[in-house]
Design an enzyme around this catalytic site. Sequence first.
Site, PDB file in Angstrom:
ATOM      1  N   ASP A  85       0.828  -1.208   0.000  1.00 20.50           N
ATOM      2  CA  ASP A  85       0.000   0.000   0.000  1.00 20.50           C
ATOM      3  C   ASP A  85       0.862   1.257   0.000  1.00 20.50           C
ATOM      4  OD1 ASP A  85       0.726  -0.653   2.745  1.00 20.50           O
ATOM      5  OD2 ASP A  85      -0.639   0.932   3.388  1.00 20.50           O
ATOM      6  N   ASP A 146       7.597   3.988  -1.362  1.00 14.62           N
ATOM      7  CA  ASP A 146       7.258   3.476  -0.038  1.00 14.62           C
ATOM      8  C   ASP A 146       5.933   2.727  -0.162  1.00 14.62           C
ATOM      9  OD1 ASP A 146       6.958   3.004   2.661  1.00 14.62           O
ATOM     10  OD2 ASP A 146       6.594   5.089   3.207  1.00 14.62           O
ATOM     11  N   GLU A 180       0.060  -1.194   5.681  1.00 11.58           N
ATOM     12  CA  GLU A 180       1.097  -0.763   6.618  1.00 11.58           C
ATOM     13  C   GLU A 180       0.992   0.724   6.917  1.00 11.58           C
ATOM     14  OE1 GLU A 180       5.143   0.759   7.815  1.00 11.58           O
ATOM     15  OE2 GLU A 180       3.874   1.315   6.109  1.00 11.58           O
ATOM     16  N   ASP A 203      12.085  -1.452   3.888  1.00 15.37           N
ATOM     17  CA  ASP A 203      11.209  -0.284   4.001  1.00 15.37           C
ATOM     18  C   ASP A 203      11.988   0.937   4.476  1.00 15.37           C
ATOM     19  OD1 ASP A 203       8.823   1.091   3.872  1.00 15.37           O
ATOM     20  OD2 ASP A 203       8.015   0.315   5.756  1.00 15.37           O
ATOM     21  N   HIS A 386       6.068   9.928   0.659  1.00 13.41           N
ATOM     22  CA  HIS A 386       4.738  10.475   0.944  1.00 13.41           C
ATOM     23  C   HIS A 386       4.536  11.843   0.293  1.00 13.41           C
ATOM     24  CE1 HIS A 386       3.981   7.882   4.829  1.00 13.41           C
ATOM     25  NE2 HIS A 386       4.633   7.203   3.879  1.00 13.41           N
TER      26      HIS A 386
END
EC number: 3.4.11.4
Length: 415
Positions: A85, A146, A180, A203, A386
């Site tokens: 995700d 990510d 996550e 990650d 993000h």
Amino acid sequence: MFQDYTFTAAERFMQYVQFDTQSDPLSNTHPTTEKQKDLSRLLVEELKAIGIEDAHMDQWGYVYATIPANTEKQVPVICFCSHVDTAPDASGKGVKPLLHKSYQGEDIVLPDDKSIVLSKNDFAYLNKLIGHDIITASGTTLLGSDDKAGVAEIMDAANFLINHPEIKHGTIKILFTPDEEVGKGTAKVDIPKLGAQFGYTLDGGEAGDLEDETFSADGVQVIIKGVITHPGYAKDKMVNALKIASDVLASLPRAELSPETTEGKQGFIHPIRLDGIAEQCTIDFIIRDFVTAGLKTKEDFLLSVVEMVMENYPTASFEFKVTEQYRNMKEVLDQHPQVVEYAREAIQRSGFTVRMESIRGGTDGSRLSFMGLPCPNLFTGMQAIHSKKEFISVQDMNKAVETIVHLAQIWEERS
């Protein structure tokens, strides 16, 4: 051993990011969005095409797969894990990945919104990427590295190991999780079914990074109950819950205890959502501290702030609910030093000086560690996550693939 190998991580990655897999923090389903399964189904198909026969996705959207051992040694079963995700912070729909070959230090202007520019002045890490091939989005979405970078790197490492049986390793498990980014990545993972003894999430960020420590984390929900009447006849009667909530937020410290004023090992109290009407509203907070006991200190402080504000509204009431989210994985990893030490050696074999990092956040590895799967976090190369300025180096991705392979070797060598 990689001289004649054609890496596939970047090619896979540029395909994966075109799937919209954004998770939803307001959903109570598992996974929180069905569209995450679209990528997971593709991963299963690709794993089977590589030659991993047991690859499958369960009803919750988790992908499980096994690379069988090819050694006679008794080697602990290790797992490599990433999440499919992407964060709700920026759109993940219609991602257009762009490859900028042989970066030479120039500003990178994203074509679909020319106001979005990647500059060495803003991202010092770009100075380390001279000559690298860099992948970005086009300016209207996040990129999704990510953690689709981690997914692609695990997939490429699996492809390498299956096609290079001369590289000896024990049984290796692969786990791809949903959700996550909204704190539910391990909610439905089946640890006995996974069957691993130790794990590694892919990650992390800068090439060479190794993370064995995260925040400990709680959530706090403050429910404020006002007194509602018709606004035309509300004098000396109405108590507006929204105004009380505003007073609570305005009473929080401005120079400390917030994400925007802390760094390093400093924790914080962070309001993330305000929702409701004049009669009743809810403020959701996240509480973070590297020392688990520090969570209670911050929660007690927040409670004292709420109680102080509520003294001004004697006919209103409130509820204060604390929910455990995750704990600092270092508490577990320190009991299994070989897990981190082998990762350190694998990164060094890939040509890097290891940089130990403490994550001002959490990963699936935080929860997995406390579920019986000690699980530090390895670099992927992703940067500016993000955001619409997200970028990643192809060469960094390939080095992450090498690190996974070296790690599999080291576990076999040490057994």
